[in-house]
Design a protein around this motif. Structure first.
Motif, mmCIF file in Angstrom:
data_model
loop_
_atom_site.group_PDB
_atom_site.id
_atom_site.type_symbol
_atom_site.label_atom_id
_atom_site.label_comp_id
_atom_site.label_asym_id
_atom_site.label_seq_id
_atom_site.Cartn_x
_atom_site.Cartn_y
_atom_site.Cartn_z
ATOM 1 N N UNK A 1 0.849 -1.213 0.089
ATOM 2 C CA UNK A 1 0.067 -0.013 -0.074
ATOM 3 C C UNK A 1 0.881 1.178 -0.102
ATOM 4 N N UNK A 2 0.736 2.198 -0.799
ATOM 5 C CA UNK A 2 1.393 3.306 -0.704
ATOM 6 C C UNK A 2 0.576 4.592 -0.700
ATOM 7 N N UNK A 3 1.013 5.802 -0.194
ATOM 8 C CA UNK A 3 0.436 6.881 0.078
ATOM 9 C C UNK A 3 0.072 7.748 -1.160
ATOM 10 N N UNK A 4 -0.976 8.774 -1.207
ATOM 11 C CA UNK A 4 -1.307 9.575 -2.156
ATOM 12 C C UNK A 4 -0.148 10.325 -2.980
ATOM 13 N N UNK A 5 0.951 10.689 -1.866
ATOM 14 C CA UNK A 5 1.896 11.585 -2.215
ATOM 15 C C UNK A 5 2.835 10.597 -3.080
ATOM 16 N N UNK A 6 3.090 9.549 -2.670
ATOM 17 C CA UNK A 6 3.848 8.464 -3.252
ATOM 18 C C UNK A 6 3.314 8.234 -4.829
ATOM 19 N N UNK A 7 2.297 8.014 -4.871
ATOM 20 C CA UNK A 7 1.580 7.650 -6.093
ATOM 21 C C UNK A 7 1.771 8.876 -6.883
ATOM 22 N N UNK A 8 1.572 10.225 -6.591
ATOM 23 C CA UNK A 8 1.762 11.377 -7.458
ATOM 24 C C UNK A 8 3.083 11.413 -7.938
ATOM 25 N N UNK A 9 4.162 11.028 -7.076
ATOM 26 C CA UNK A 9 5.627 11.221 -7.455
ATOM 27 C C UNK A 9 5.906 10.154 -8.447
ATOM 28 N N UNK A 10 5.250 9.073 -8.288
ATOM 29 C CA UNK A 10 5.468 7.956 -9.202
ATOM 30 C C UNK A 10 4.511 7.532 -10.112
ATOM 31 N N UNK A 11 3.964 8.379 -11.147
ATOM 32 C CA UNK A 11 2.682 8.434 -11.845
ATOM 33 C C UNK A 11 2.670 7.113 -12.718
ATOM 34 N N UNK A 12 4.092 6.585 -13.277
ATOM 35 C CA UNK A 12 4.231 5.741 -14.219
ATOM 36 C C UNK A 12 3.984 4.373 -13.797
ATOM 37 N N UNK A 13 3.808 4.118 -12.582
ATOM 38 C CA UNK A 13 3.720 2.820 -11.995
ATOM 39 C C UNK A 13 2.350 2.315 -12.145
ATOM 40 N N UNK A 14 2.236 0.987 -12.286
ATOM 41 C CA UNK A 14 0.739 0.437 -12.072
ATOM 42 C C UNK A 14 -0.039 0.307 -10.753
ATOM 43 N N UNK A 15 -0.581 1.294 -10.546
ATOM 44 C CA UNK A 15 -1.564 1.482 -9.165
ATOM 45 C C UNK A 15 -2.844 1.617 -9.384
ATOM 46 N N UNK A 16 -3.626 1.033 -8.089
ATOM 47 C CA UNK A 16 -4.995 1.243 -8.341
ATOM 48 C C UNK A 16 -5.339 1.646 -6.884
ATOM 49 N N UNK A 17 -6.243 2.577 -6.919
ATOM 50 C CA UNK A 17 -6.693 3.271 -5.606
ATOM 51 C C UNK A 17 -7.250 2.307 -4.899
ATOM 52 N N UNK A 18 -6.843 2.063 -3.451
ATOM 53 C CA UNK A 18 -7.363 1.175 -2.638
ATOM 54 C C UNK A 18 -8.429 1.590 -1.775
ATOM 55 N N UNK A 19 -8.400 2.738 -1.307
ATOM 56 C CA UNK A 19 -9.421 3.198 -0.429
ATOM 57 C C UNK A 19 -9.107 4.702 -0.072
ATOM 58 N N UNK A 20 -10.265 5.304 0.390
ATOM 59 C CA UNK A 20 -10.018 6.450 1.320
ATOM 60 C C UNK A 20 -10.260 6.225 2.791
ATOM 61 N N UNK A 21 -9.294 6.370 3.476
ATOM 62 C CA UNK A 21 -9.131 5.783 4.859
ATOM 63 C C UNK A 21 -8.710 6.945 5.887
ATOM 64 N N UNK A 22 -9.393 6.821 7.119
ATOM 65 C CA UNK A 22 -8.829 7.481 8.169
ATOM 66 C C UNK A 22 -8.157 6.603 9.114
ATOM 67 N N UNK A 23 -6.735 6.566 9.200
ATOM 68 C CA UNK A 23 -6.085 5.825 9.610
ATOM 69 C C UNK A 23 -6.012 6.256 11.333
ATOM 70 N N UNK A 24 -5.828 5.030 12.217
ATOM 71 C CA UNK A 24 -5.649 5.280 13.459
ATOM 72 C C UNK A 24 -4.757 6.530 13.865
ATOM 73 N N UNK A 25 -5.425 7.492 14.839
ATOM 74 C CA UNK A 25 -4.471 8.527 15.192
ATOM 75 C C UNK A 25 -4.457 9.715 14.227
ATOM 76 N N UNK A 26 -5.338 9.618 13.261
ATOM 77 C CA UNK A 26 -5.367 10.789 12.292
ATOM 78 C C UNK A 26 -6.755 11.197 12.257
#
Length: 781
Positions: free
Chosen positions: A665-690
């Motif tokens: 699982x990668x974060x949105x900023x990582x995905x934006x910085x590596x747009x050429x890789x094959x990635x699928x959105x997994x979810x909109x999530x509110x992780x524990x503590x945030x």
């Protein structure tokens, strides 16, 4: 009553702005900052010690300690060798007591009549003055009265007639009285030297007295020997014939006068110059105490308007020419009438010896061996031609102050521009120093030595370069010791080669952080002993670490079976997000082969306990964002690590991989910085503590995978499914999940789609609240 005129308006440029400091205040602040920066630079990286070295070398210049004087005169010697004085027609001639003369005229000393004939011939030719680089300290043994008293058995009548004849010494004295002649005076350091006392010299002192003058004279003569009275009292002048060499037996400087007791005598050549210029007397002028200088200022030939500047010790630097053999005329040739007397017209003539056994061999800056009489000739010609070399007080002061200036330039240069640009500054200092001193010698006849200022600059530069080198070596060792286990060897060498790429102590940088954890580790640890478990983990961690380091990762730490790493520190990595994505994909691929290897190695251990090797899976989380990176810890112990919200989120994402049925699982900023890789959105999530929701992605493959038509179709179906899901279109979402089932299995997201199928089923049973925004709130880390 007239009203007062109103004041002129203040120009806009001059009007003060509220809250803005004045120009003077701003300039003062800039100067203070520059001063503080300079002070910090001077006390950092060995500059404080360099200042101490500079102070020592400056003190050496003021104290003029050895080897500075030797170095200085060696430079001046070299100048004279490169450009000796160009002697045109000789102004001084030497009546040479050579081997031929001794063979024909007999052993020296010759009868006074023989010497007198030579003097009379020379002076008849129009010579200015005749000087003697020799002594007549004993009566002539061939004089008639002396002959009568020393020859036994001589006829009494003949002996009486001989005794009534004038002595050769008396005749020689009368000859000297008729001609302008300068007798020699021999000075000695031996207080017991015995011989006739010479008549007093015509020397006076101004701005001082004899005791004060004697304290500055270099040669503390203890005694002297003159000529017998019949000759001494008849001569026009007398001068010292001894010219002491310096420590290396080379004569560079000639004292114009010397003192013994209460008597002052000029040197032979200078006394001949006084007689030849018709000067009345010699005046030694001391520096006036009000000028701040000490010692002798100059020597004046009174009545001839000849002023010769000297050093404080009364010495001058003749500009030496090469020994000119043409100035030497055999005494035999003059005695036998073979020399045209007109050759001596307007010349200064000295009687001297070049014959072996008689000549006094001396060395000059330009000749290693020459007759001592040559020194008197060189002195006279240097003064007459105006080519005396000088060392004015300003040159001496410059030699003392320039080392401090050049050394300080080197220190400031090293502090502000570094060794690379400071070396050209050193070359410029050396070039200007040596060329400047050569120019002063060649054009102004001024002796100034730049050796010590240049040496000081070089020593300071060399020391600071050494300090920087040792500091860099320490830095390289520190880097290798600190990062050798956490970076690939190639990156460690690169970092050690340029430590400026690393800023220790904490800096804000955008990083990509990886957390990975082993799934099924507990079931494995229950079977293996501690030693076996250590071997097992090393077999797993080694290839995973190699992959991460090969892609530029810094391994922050190992936490049991977990690995934490990050990119873009300590080395800059503009592609840190892409390199991190590439790393986790390679780790995924390597794990499949590694499981087979581990199975073959550890299966017997599991079978011994009736179990089967379960294999391992890993969960990996990537996130990019601003972090503080540097040395973290206490004063007792610290390590290079990162802090920041992006780090915490990366850890949370790794923890969510199991729940989402994927291994990455990668974060949105990582995905934006590596747009050429094959990635699928997994979810909109509110992780524990945030509180804020984040968009997360699962990584299916690299750029090659993203270009495949099958993945493109899956991505389109997956995006449509998420849209239906968030719109609570459960039927549409289920239909799209069924349509994408084959692609999801192929690209490793079947578990993710199974999660959404379960969620949809749950929401059918218990619909989400009306304000549901499609965000999933995680309940675990």
């Amino acid at each position: 009553m007239d009203s007062l005129p109103s004041p002129p308006p203040v120009p806009p440029a001059a009007a003060s702005r509220p809250g803005r400091p004045s120009l003077r205040a701003r300039l003062a602040e800039r100067l203070r900052r520059a001063g503080r920066r300079t002070v910090r630079a001077l006390v950092s990286e060995g500059h404080g010690l360099a200042l101490l070295i500079l102070a020592g070398m400056t003190w050496a210049a003021f104290a003029d300690v050895q080897p500075l004087p030797r170095m200085r005169v060696a430079v001046f010697d070299q100048f004279q060798r490169l450009k000796p004085r160009e002697a045109a027609e000789a102004q001084v001639l030497v009546v040479d007591i050579d081997e031929r003369s001794l063979a024909e005229l007999g052993q020296w000393p010759w009868p006074r009549t023989t010497v007198g004939q030579i003097v009379e011939t020379v002076m008849a030719g129009g010579a200015k003055v005749f000087g003697f680089d020799a002594l007549f300290s004993e009566p002539d043994r061939l004089s008639p009265p002396r002959f009568a008293d020393t020859v036994p058995g001589l006829d009494a009548d003949l002996a009486e007639r001989l005794r009534r004849m004038p002595s050769n010494d008396q005749l020689f004295g009368e000859l000297l009285k008729r001609n302008r002649a300068v007798l020699g005076v021999f000075a000695s350091f031996d207080p017991n030297a015995y011989g006739p006392k010479p008549a007093r010299g015509k020397v006076g002192v101004k701005n001082g007295d004899l005791p004060g003058l004697k304290s500055y004279l270099v040669d503390p003569w203890r005694s002297y020997i003159g000529n017998i009275e019949e000759i001494e009292t008849q001569a026009t002048g007398r001068g010292l014939i001894v010219v002491p060499p310096e420590e290396d037996s080379r004569v560079r400087r000639v004292a114009l006068l010397g003192a013994v007791g209460d008597d002052l005598y000029p040197t032979l050549g200078f006394e001949m110059l006084r007689i030849g210029t018709n000067a009345v007397s010699t005046l030694v002028r001391m520096h006036d105490a009000r000028t701040g200088f000490q010692g002798i200022s100059d020597v004046v030939l009174q009545g001839a308007r000849v002023i010769v500047p000297t050093d404080p010790n009364g010495r001058v630097w003749p500009h030496f020419a090469h020994w000119n053999r043409e100035r030497y005329i055999s005494a035999l040739d003059i005695h036998s009438g073979q020399v045209d007397p007109s050759r001596f017209r307007d010349k200064y003539v000295i009687l001297g010896a070049s014959a072996q056994g008689l000549r006094d061999i001396r060395s000059s800056p330009v000749d290693d061996a020459m007759p001592g009489v040559e020194l008197h000739a060189q002195l006279i010609e240097s003064i007459l031609s105006g080519s005396l070399l000088t060392r004015p007080e300003w040159a001496v002061r410059a030699e003392r102050l320039l080392p401090a200036a050049t050394g300080l330039v080197m220190i400031l240069g090293m502090a502000f521009v570094g060794a690379t640009w400071t070396f050209p500054m050193f070359l410029a200092i050396a070039g200007m120093g040596f060329s400047g001193s050569w120019y002063l010698f060649e054009e102004q006849r001024v002796l100034m030595d730049a050796t010590w200022p240049v040496t000081t600059a070089f020593v300071v530069y060399l020391f600071l370069t050494y300090v920087r080198f040792t500091n860099e070596e320490k830095s390289r060792r520190y880097i290798k010791n600190t990062f050798g286990f956490f970076l690939s060897p190639a990156l460690v060498e690169k970092l050690a080669g340029d430590p400026s790429q690393m800023k220790l102590g904490g800096e804000l940088k955008e990083l990509t952080i990886l957390f990975s954890d082993v799934r099924g580790f507990t079931s494995i640890s229950e079977v293996l002993t501690a030693e076996q478990l250590t071997t097992f983990m090393n077999r797993y961690l080694t290839p995973m670490t190699d992959i991460a380091q090969a892609n530029g990762a810094y391994i922050d730490k190992y936490i049991g079976d977990a690995v934490m790493a990050f990119w873009n520190a300590p080395l800059n990595d503009p592609d840190h997000a892409a390199n991190a994505c590439r790393t986790v994909l390679q780790m995924r691929a390597r794990l499949a082969a590694l499981n087979e290897e581990l199975r073959s190695e550890f299966q017997p251990l599991f079978e011994a306990q009736g179990k089967s090797y379960p294999g391992i899976a890993i969960g990996m989380g990537l996130n990019s964002g601003d972090c503080v990176v540097g040395n973290m810890g206490s004063t007792q112990k610290f390590n290079y690590s990162v802090l920041g919200d992006a780090v915490n989120l990366a850890s949370r994402l790794e923890g969510q991989t199991k729940g989402y049925g994927v291994d990455i699982i990668i974060g949105e900023t990582t995905r934006a910085a590596a747009p050429d890789f094959a990635a699928l959105e997994a979810d909109l999530i509110r992780v524990k503590g945030k509180r804020a929701a984040v968009r997360i992605f699962t990584l299916a493959g690299g750029p090659d995978t993203a270009a495949e038509p099958g993945f493109a179709a899956l991505a389109q179906q997956h995006a449509a499914m998420l849209a239906c899901y968030r719109a609570q279109d459960w039927d549409g979402a289920e239909a799209l999940l069924a349509e994408a089932a084959e692609g999801a299995a192929r690209y490793g997201v079947a578990g993710l789609h199974a999660l959404y199928a379960k969620r949809i089923a749950d929401y059918r049973q218990e619909p989400p609240p009306a304000a549901w925004d499609g965000v999933y709130t995680a309940t675990t880390k």
